[in-house]
Design a protein around this motif. Structure first.
Motif, PDB file in Angstrom:
ATOM      1  N   PRO A  42       0.828  -1.216   0.000  1.00 32.06           N
ATOM      2  CA  PRO A  42       0.000   0.000   0.000  1.00 32.06           C
ATOM      3  C   PRO A  42       0.859   1.262   0.000  1.00 32.06           C
ATOM      4  CG  PRO A  42      -0.776  -1.568   1.628  1.00 32.06           C
ATOM      5  CD  PRO A  42       0.547  -2.064   1.142  1.00 32.06           C
ATOM      6  N   ARG A  43       0.454   2.220  -0.796  1.00 28.28           N
ATOM      7  CA  ARG A  43       1.194   3.474  -0.899  1.00 28.28           C
ATOM      8  C   ARG A  43       0.817   4.473   0.190  1.00 28.28           C
ATOM      9  NH1 ARG A  43      -0.032   4.091  -7.185  1.00 28.28           N
ATOM     10  NH2 ARG A  43      -1.924   3.204  -6.330  1.00 28.28           N
ATOM     11  N   VAL A  44       0.002   4.077   1.146  1.00 27.03           N
ATOM     12  CA  VAL A  44      -0.354   4.955   2.252  1.00 27.03           C
ATOM     13  C   VAL A  44       0.935   5.228   3.022  1.00 27.03           C
ATOM     14  CG1 VAL A  44      -1.723   5.189   4.357  1.00 27.03           C
ATOM     15  CG2 VAL A  44      -2.657   3.932   2.403  1.00 27.03           C
ATOM     16  N   SER A  45       1.323   6.506   3.101  1.00 25.18           N
ATOM     17  CA  SER A  45       2.609   6.836   3.711  1.00 25.18           C
ATOM     18  C   SER A  45       2.460   7.962   4.719  1.00 25.18           C
ATOM     19  CB  SER A  45       3.598   7.231   2.627  1.00 25.18           C
ATOM     20  OG  SER A  45       4.872   7.450   3.176  1.00 25.18           O
ATOM     21  N   PRO A  46       3.044   7.772   5.907  1.00 24.83           N
ATOM     22  CA  PRO A  46       3.618   6.520   6.379  1.00 24.83           C
ATOM     23  C   PRO A  46       2.518   5.483   6.580  1.00 24.83           C
ATOM     24  CG  PRO A  46       3.496   8.088   8.183  1.00 24.83           C
ATOM     25  CD  PRO A  46       3.050   8.809   6.953  1.00 24.83           C
ATOM     26  N   GLN A  47       2.924   4.236   6.763  1.00 22.96           N
ATOM     27  CA  GLN A  47       1.947   3.180   6.990  1.00 22.96           C
ATOM     28  C   GLN A  47       1.135   3.556   8.228  1.00 22.96           C
ATOM     29  OE1 GLN A  47       2.846  -0.752   5.683  1.00 22.96           O
ATOM     30  NE2 GLN A  47       2.543   0.669   4.011  1.00 22.96           N
ATOM     31  N   PRO A  48      -0.171   3.282   8.235  1.00 20.95           N
ATOM     32  CA  PRO A  48      -0.998   3.693   9.378  1.00 20.95           C
ATOM     33  C   PRO A  48      -0.769   2.804  10.600  1.00 20.95           C
ATOM     34  CG  PRO A  48      -2.320   2.469   7.810  1.00 20.95           C
ATOM     35  CD  PRO A  48      -0.967   2.649   7.175  1.00 20.95           C
ATOM     36  N   HIS A  49      -1.006   3.384  11.766  1.00 21.36           N
ATOM     37  CA  HIS A  49      -1.092   2.567  12.967  1.00 21.36           C
ATOM     38  C   HIS A  49      -2.409   1.815  12.883  1.00 21.36           C
ATOM     39  CE1 HIS A  49       2.014   5.314  14.604  1.00 21.36           C
ATOM     40  NE2 HIS A  49       2.438   4.164  15.092  1.00 21.36           N
TER      41      HIS A  49
END
Length: 168
Positions: A42-49
């Motif tokens: 996943p390109r969600v940056s930064p990776q979610p908690h």
């Protein structure tokens, strides 16, 4: 069971960083291809908690939809690249499963399941000494990392045989 590799407030990784890029290229993608699983970094940056998603799992589990919930969250993150650290995204996904969105959102906002999730993590870290995902505990045997179906079946058979010897 819930398990967070980098629980809040620990810093999460960035998908554009070398570590995740290399790990996914060398390990995750080949393994996913082998098992026929469609997955993306996943390109969600930064990776979610993920603590809110896991707290939401406790709500879904109470409502009899824990397995469906986990499947939907994994698909949302690893196939659709949705930000599962966002209450808005989580609430929408919970609604797709037929869960009451207002109750669900309130549970996350008030952190109703914070202690239940914390207890589950403590069990994983301390009592079960889990350090990797996936981890399977089959009888007295702990199996970390991916194993073939045949390997898992053999471990199950071995554990059943040990149990039957004790009963005899």
């Amino acid at each position: 069971m819930p398990f967070e590799l980098r629980p809040y407030p620990s810093e999460t990784l960035k998908p554009e960083g070398d570590y995740l890029q290399t790990t996914w290229e060398n390990s995750v993608y080949p393994m996913a291809e082998h098992f026929g699983v469609k997955i993306v970094l996943p390109r969600v940056s930064p990776q979610p908690h993920t603590h809110l998603a896991f707290e939401g799992y406790q709500y879904a589990k109470e409502k009899g939809k824990g397995n469906e919930y986990n499947h939907r969250m994994l698909k949302a993150f690893f196939q659709e690249e949705q930000d599962i650290g966002s209450i808005e995204v989580l609430t929408k996904l919970a609604g797709e499963l037929g869960l009451n969105e207002q109750e669900y959102r309130e549970a996350l906002e008030t952190r109703k399941y914070k202690e239940v999730h914390h207890h589950a993590l403590q069990h994983a870290y301390s009592e079960a000494n889990i350090q990797a995902v996936p981890t399977f505990i089959i009888g007295d045997t702990k199996v970390q990392g991916m194993r073939s179906k045949l390997d898992l079946e053999q471990i199950i058979d071995d554990e059943l045989a040990k149990k039957n010897k004790v009963v005899d």
